[in-house]
Design a protein around this motif. Structure first.
Motif, PDB file in Angstrom:
ATOM      1  N   PRO A 174       4.639   1.164  -3.987  1.00  0.00           N
ATOM      2  CA  PRO A 174       3.837   0.343  -3.286  1.00  0.00           C
ATOM      3  C   PRO A 174       3.561  -1.170  -3.822  1.00  0.00           C
ATOM      4  CG  PRO A 174       2.845   2.374  -3.385  1.00  0.00           C
ATOM      5  CD  PRO A 174       3.987   2.192  -4.431  1.00  0.00           C
ATOM      6  N   THR A 185       5.441  -2.996  -5.610  1.00  0.00           N
ATOM      7  CA  THR A 185       6.730  -3.750  -5.405  1.00  0.00           C
ATOM      8  C   THR A 185       6.895  -4.173  -3.772  1.00  0.00           C
ATOM      9  OG1 THR A 185       7.657  -2.905  -7.200  1.00  0.00           O
ATOM     10  CG2 THR A 185       9.232  -3.628  -5.637  1.00  0.00           C
ATOM     11  N   VAL A 186       6.529  -2.948  -2.865  1.00  0.00           N
ATOM     12  CA  VAL A 186       6.751  -3.317  -1.569  1.00  0.00           C
ATOM     13  C   VAL A 186       5.814  -4.442  -1.036  1.00  0.00           C
ATOM     14  CG1 VAL A 186       6.750  -2.229   1.026  1.00  0.00           C
ATOM     15  CG2 VAL A 186       7.812  -1.080  -1.006  1.00  0.00           C
ATOM     16  N   GLU A 187       4.510  -4.188  -1.464  1.00  0.00           N
ATOM     17  CA  GLU A 187       3.517  -5.157  -0.964  1.00  0.00           C
ATOM     18  C   GLU A 187       4.093  -6.846  -1.454  1.00  0.00           C
ATOM     19  OE1 GLU A 187      -0.195  -5.212  -2.749  1.00  0.00           O
ATOM     20  OE2 GLU A 187      -1.133  -5.235  -0.985  1.00  0.00           O
ATOM     21  N   THR A 200       7.363  -7.779   0.447  1.00  0.00           N
ATOM     22  CA  THR A 200       6.980  -8.244   1.947  1.00  0.00           C
ATOM     23  C   THR A 200       6.609  -9.307   1.999  1.00  0.00           C
ATOM     24  OG1 THR A 200       6.767  -5.506   2.135  1.00  0.00           O
ATOM     25  CG2 THR A 200       6.144  -7.175   3.995  1.00  0.00           C
ATOM     26  N   LEU A 210      13.275  -6.262  -3.544  1.00  0.00           N
ATOM     27  CA  LEU A 210      12.814  -4.990  -4.011  1.00  0.00           C
ATOM     28  C   LEU A 210      13.331  -4.588  -5.427  1.00  0.00           C
ATOM     29  CD1 LEU A 210      12.632  -2.725  -0.815  1.00  0.00           C
ATOM     30  CD2 LEU A 210      10.912  -3.396  -2.043  1.00  0.00           C
ATOM     31  N   CYS A 253      16.541   2.596  -0.307  1.00  0.00           N
ATOM     32  CA  CYS A 253      16.026   1.490   0.413  1.00  0.00           C
ATOM     33  C   CYS A 253      17.126   0.450   0.885  1.00  0.00           C
ATOM     34  CB  CYS A 253      15.420   0.633  -0.436  1.00  0.00           C
ATOM     35  SG  CYS A 253      13.634   0.924  -0.672  1.00  0.00           S
TER      36      CYS A 253
END
Lengths: 330, 532
Positions: A92, A94-96, A99, A269, A310
């Motif tokens: 999460p 990294t995703v945050e 994004t 990512l 992903c």
């Protein structure tokens, strides 16, 4: 659709196999990481067996695959935790970051590319070119350190390394693992502001890199459209330039642009390792790098699967979006 | 109102929107430490052996005897054991357990817990267990060898060991006293609660473990009922920030109180900064050179002696290692019982050349492996240059740390340049690895002994002296024995201690009584205070 999924599954399997082999031929002894330099030979041998390394390679791989299929990714030797738990914790973050980075890249990069194409050769085009050039050529760790030094060290506008200020650490209940969202859910505005002040610099840095790419691609897509006949027709009909560009030309580049953005998101990512290290951002990139250096193959393979899934998902999604945006392609 | 929306105004406004969150000092009752903590793979004291894990255990568990952080030189002090008594024949030591101490769970600390903890560590047979098993304990006999009653615990030794040796070993983290009831309630199969203790804590130390996120942070909360008095710092947060430059920024901004991994450059840079001070501490790590005795040239006594004059001790420490190490030429680091301070060797290529010529050596070539870390490569290259002056060519092949370690453990590194940290607070920790090697054959696979890794057949008399020093009951005499041992070692051994590590810690001005543990132990937080 079934064929697509099968080929994607095969891609993932191939990815795993290659990673597995690279991991096993790497000149790193994972047993030493577990038992340490001081272990006796007997302790070393016991750990070697417990880790299954005495088995032939293909058996190790088959075992690993069957474990993965039943949802067991094994235990990481560099953290001592289950790989699943590790990834649930680091992904999460990294995703945050990715994004927000992509969002910045899109919001700035797309208009910049469009305007650069519309005013070809004008000053905005020149600026866009320089911006992209710097984005391509400047080492990210240097920009990151300079950013920290100026905006955190000297000006004090943003938070320092890490995801949160120390007093907020662990204060927001963990729901999604993305602190911006979790603090909004908890209606903890102070924590949100704190998390935002920490993420904005690394996200801008990543955003800068993706906007360099996105704006270049947008510009070239746009130029292609603007030289098309229907644009000339529209202009001849006396449509205002603004409408020509945004209504007609832009609508037609939306489709290839989706792929560009998806790809850029995917590469953020997996590719933000240096950013994560400079900003002490406890994400997936940092996790996989550390695991690799320790010969911690369960963690590396687990991380690889996540990245692989992903990319595959992003590909599928951009495929689907194509169909929605362009009915002709079905 | 249009003029308000100039880019400049927008920039200013957004800065103001964020700025108030930046960046008051850390709270007065919280100690925030930046460190590299990615070596923690377990928090079970029976397994933990790396620096950061030891730091955590040092503060969450108590042991029978411990160091006083305000007076490390005093050596081991009563802790959970309020007193002890050595039997007349020296074969057993009985500890009287302090009354009224409780674990973090609220359970009382009993002699039974202490005995069980030591037995558990022996039975689990993880790497640090040798610190206890060297007294003759085995998984099979340990239940009879460590006995207890209501208020005391007795260790039955297989030799009349020096009491200082036994007690020094009991300060090691592997001897931490764990809460038997709590741990056994969480045991799986016959793992003695190992899986559970990897991520949980069951001690009676000054801090409780509030959380550990691997590679990210460790959080500790003060244990108000700690028998030594509640710590002033109510929270301790250790953040994993391996980058020196990031630590420096955080320290200068006041977002952290302690920076533990500053590079020499950043130490220098931060020295003049407002509100920051630097504290130097000699640590236990030694940088040494090992000459593999399987190599014909390197096993020549003249070559061994000459090499000791080919190291530019002062130059390397000052220029290449930039004050992170100081010259030190004996195998016991400063701070240990009986450590020898003499430095008989200095950089003298002329003398080295004379020694070699006298022995008929005028040329030679050696190819060795060096870990691809800047400082090791630098030291190796300095050595290369000085060896060239006496006609010997040194070829350097760089390898990763893991590769070099593999080769070293297989006795395949001709000239090893690396570091060694003591395992526990007794001089035997280094004596037993540098100056002891009872079986020098390949089959012995004594990979834990540095002498064996360099194929150094330690002379029998020296090996016996090493053992004898562990049995000397009189501590002053014992110290003398180590001094003698080091003098002899310094003169003839092919393992050449060169430098001792100095750790520079960056502290905010108001942090008092910080202690990284010096040469003998780990970081301690419970004595730390923060003034105005």
């Amino acid at each position: 659709m079934g064929g697509t999924i099968l080929s994607l599954a095969l891609t993932l399997l191939g990815l795993l196999l290659v990673t597995f082999i690279i991991g096993r031929v790497m000149p790193v002894d994972p047993v030493l990481k577990v038992v340490g330099d001081r272990a006796t030979q007997a302790q070393y041998d016991a750990a070697y067996q417990a880790m299954g390394l005495d088995q032939p390679l293909y058996i190790q791989f088959v075992r690993y695959l069957s474990d993965v299929l039943s949802g067991d990714f094994g235990r990481s030797i560099s953290t001592g935790q289950l790989v699943v738990d590790d990834i649930r914790r680091v992904f999460p973050a990294t995703v945050e970051l990715a994004t927000l980075g992509t969002l910045i890249g899109v919001l700035v990069g797309v208009p910049l590319g469009v305007i650069a194409a519309a005013r070809r050769g004008g000053w905005i085009d020149q600026v866009a070119r320089v911006v992209a050039l710097i984005g391509y050529s400047m080492p990210i760790f240097w920009l990151g350190l300079m950013g920290l030094l100026i905006f955190y060290g000297i000006l004090g506008w943003v938070g320092g390394p890490g995801r949160q200020g120390i007093i907020y650490d662990g204060m927001v209940p963990d729901v999604t693992g993305m602190i911006l969202i979790d603090s909004l859910l908890a209606r903890d505005w102070a924590a949100f502001r704190d998390a935002f002040s920490h993420i904005i610099l690394p996200a801008s840095l990543l955003g800068y890199y993706s906007l360099a790419y996105i704006s270049r691609m947008t510009r070239s897509f746009m130029l292609e459209q603007l030289s098309a006949e229907y644009i000339t027709t529209a202009r001849v009909k006396g449509l205002p330039e603004r409408k020509v560009i945004w209504r007609h030309a832009f609508r037609n580049i939306a489709i290839p642009l989706v792929t560009v953005i998806a790809l850029s998101f995917g590469s953020l990512l997996e590719g933000s390792v240096l950013t994560e290290i400079i900003f002490s951002w406890p994400g997936l990139g940092q996790y996989i790098t550390k695991a690799l250096l320790a010969g911690d193959m369960n963690a590396v393979l687990g991380g690889t699967i996540v990245i692989g899934v992903c990319f595959v998902t992003l590909n599928l999604l951009s495929d689907l979006l194509y169909r929605v945006l362009d009915p002709r392609s079905t | 109102m249009r003029h308000l929306l100039t880019p400049r105004a927008i920039l200013l406004a957004s800065a103001l929107a964020i700025a108030p969150a930046a960046y008051a000092e850390t709270p007065a009752d919280t100690l925030v430490v930046a460190h590299a903590i990615d070596d923690i793979i377990s928090l079970d004291p029976a397994q933990t052996f790396e620096f950061a894990g030891n730091d955590v255990n040092n503060n969450t568990y108590s042991r029978l005897v411990e160091f006083d952080p305000m007076d490390l030189d005093a050596g081991f002090q009563p802790s959970l054991a309020e007193s002890w008594e050595v039997s007349d024949d020296g074969m057993s030591i009985t500890f009287r357990i302090r009354d009224g101490v409780t674990f973090h769970s609220g359970n009382p600390v009993r002699a039974e817990d202490a005995a069980w903890s030591l037995q558990r560590a022996v039975k689990l047979d993880q790497t640090p267990s040798f610190i206890l098993t060297q007294f003759g304990f085995t998984p099979e006999n340990v239940d009879e060898k460590i006995t207890f009653d209501d208020s005391s615990l007795t260790l039955h030794l297989d030799q009349p060991y020096a009491p200082s040796f036994v007690l020094n070993c009991l300060t090691a983290k592997v001897a931490s006293v764990v809460d038997k009831e709590l741990v056994m309630a969480n045991a799986e199969g016959d793992d003695y609660g190992h899986a559970w203790l990897n991520t949980n804590e069951a001690g009676s130390g000054p801090y409780t473990l509030a959380g550990w996120r691997p590679n990210e942070a460790v959080q500790l909360t003060a244990y108000e009922d700690y028998f030594g008095g509640a710590p002033e710092m109510k929270r301790v947060i250790v953040r994993n920030i391996p980058e020196s430059s990031a630590q420096r920024l955080l320290l200068e901004q006041g977002d952290i109180d302690v920076a533990r991994s500053l590079s020499p450059t950043d130490v220098e840079g931060v020295s003049g900064a407002d509100g920051v001070k630097i504290q130097d501490e000699p640590r236990g790590r030694m940088m040494y050179m090992g000459l593999n005795q399987k190599n014909e040239l390197l096993s020549n006594p003249a070559m061994i002696e000459a090499m000791k004059y080919l190291v530019n001790y002062e130059g390397i420490a000052g220029t290449l290692l930039k004050g992170t190490f100081v010259p030190h030429q004996s195998f016991l680091p400063k701070g240990y019982l009986g450590a020898l301070d003499d430095m008989p060797y200095s950089y003298d290529p002329e003398k080295a050349k004379q020694i070699l010529t006298d022995a008929g050596i005028t040329s030679g070539e050696i190819t060795t492996n060096v870990r691809d870390l800047r400082e090791y490569v630098d030291v190796a290259q300095a050595l290369q240059a000085s060896m060239a002056e006496v006609g010997i060519t040194l070829n350097i092949q760089q390898m990763t740390g893991a590769q070099v370690l593999d080769a070293y453990r297989a006795r395949e590194v001709p000239i090893f340049i690396g570091e060694w940290g003591p395992d526990y607070a007794d001089p035997n920790t280094n004596a037993a690895t540098f100056a002891y090697n009872p079986d020098n054959s390949d089959e012995a696979k004594a990979t834990g002994l540095l002498a064996w890794r360099n194929a150094y057949a330690v002379p029998e008399a020296m090996g016996q002296a090493t053992v004898a020093a562990t049995l000397e009951q009189d501590t002053a005499k014992r110290a003398d024995m180590y001094v003698e041992l080091q003098k002899q070692y310094q003169a003839e051994a092919p393992l050449i201690p060169m430098f001792q590590r100095i750790e520079a810690t960056g502290l905010r001005d108001n942090v008092e009584n910080w202690n990284s543990g010096r040469a003998v132990t780990s970081a301690m937080y419970w004595q730390v205070t923060k003034g105005e």
